[in-house]
Write an enzyme that holds these catalytic residues in place. Structure first.
Site, short mmCIF file in Angstrom:
data_model
loop_
_atom_site.label_atom_id
_atom_site.label_comp_id
_atom_site.label_asym_id
_atom_site.label_seq_id
_atom_site.Cartn_x
_atom_site.Cartn_y
_atom_site.Cartn_z
CG PHE A 1 39.38 39.34 45.19
CD1 PHE A 1 38.97 39.73 46.43
CD2 PHE A 1 40.64 39.96 44.56
CE1 PHE A 1 39.57 40.74 47.01
CE2 PHE A 1 41.16 40.83 45.02
CZ PHE A 1 40.85 41.29 46.44
CB CYS B 1 37.71 29.14 36.01
SG CYS B 1 37.88 29.12 34.29
CB VAL B 2 40.25 34.61 36.55
CG1 VAL B 2 39.84 36.00 36.49
CG2 VAL B 2 40.29 34.10 38.05
CB ILE B 3 36.92 33.68 31.80
CG1 ILE B 3 36.94 32.33 31.96
CG2 ILE B 3 36.93 33.84 30.22
CD1 ILE B 3 35.51 31.65 31.50
CB THR C 1 37.61 45.90 32.34
OG1 THR C 1 37.61 45.10 33.30
CG2 THR C 1 36.48 46.50 31.69
CG HIS D 1 37.60 43.07 37.38
ND1 HIS D 1 36.68 42.10 37.66
CD2 HIS D 1 37.87 43.53 38.72
CE1 HIS D 1 36.32 41.86 39.20
NE2 HIS D 1 37.24 42.69 39.44
#
Ligand SMILES: Nc1c(NC[C@H](O)[C@H](O)[C@H](O)CO)[nH]c(=O)[nH]c1=O
Ligand SMILES: CC(=O)[C@@H](O)COP(=O)(O)O
Length: 158
Positions: free
Chosen positions: A66, A89-91, A95, A97
């Site tokens: 972010f 890296c967004v895993i 939720t 999010h």
């Protein structure tokens, strides 16, 4: 085309610009650092292999993906910086999010490039699983960092 059908590390090297004097900012998210450090290694090696000077490559770390947008802005606003590469890296978790981060970062990074009129590259993996991330950070599908770096180089030759 899905990444599974191509390697992120295979690309055309036709008509690449001289980047020996170009300065690159690389913003790296600390979340999932096993992955993001691998992405950085790929990006660094790609830049160096195509003629960039190591002294012209500036790494700045941020807490999470972010924060890549603001980190990219702080680099892009520097006149000396020719291009910015954002690595994260967004895993997917339990939720929504994940959705909010990915959407914010994609739009944010796009807007920084438009605002400062220079390449700001989206080198962010958005996998469902750690294995998918590993496959794209030097695994069977190549390295997203390579792709981000060659994208920056090609945009400098626009
Ligand atoms: N879950 C992940 C995050 N979450 C942290 C956010 O990016 C951000 O730092 C926080 O919401 C505070 O603003 N970040 C990643 O890069 N990857 C993730 O999987
Ligand atoms: C992408 C995220 O922020 C994610 O890892 C958070 O996990 P959760 O959605 O289970 O809280």
């Amino acid at each position: 085309m899905a990444t599974s059908l191509k390697s992120l590390s295979e690309y055309s090297t036709n008509n690449l610009p001289d980047i020996s004097q170009k300065k690159f900012g690389i913003v790296v998210s600390e979340w999932n650092d096993q992955i993001t450090d691998a992405l950085f290694s790929g990006a660094l090696e790609t830049l160096l292999s195509h003629g960039a000077q190591k002294s012209n490559i500036y790494r700045k770390d941020v807490p999470g993906s972010f924060e890549l947008t603001l980190g990219a802005q702080w680099l892009a606003e520097q006149e000396a910086i020719d291009a910015v590469i954002c690595l994260g890296c967004v895993i997917q978790g339990e939720t929504r999010h994940f959705d909010f981060i990915c959407d914010a970062v994609a739009h944010g990074i796009t807007n920084v490039g438009l605002k400062f009129n220079k390449p700001v590259i989206f080198g962010v993996l958005t996998p469902d699983t750690m294995q998918q991330a590993l496959d794209r950070a030097g695994g069977k599908h190549g390295n997203k960092g390579d792709e981000a770096a060659i994208t920056a180089i090609k945009m400098l030759g626009f």
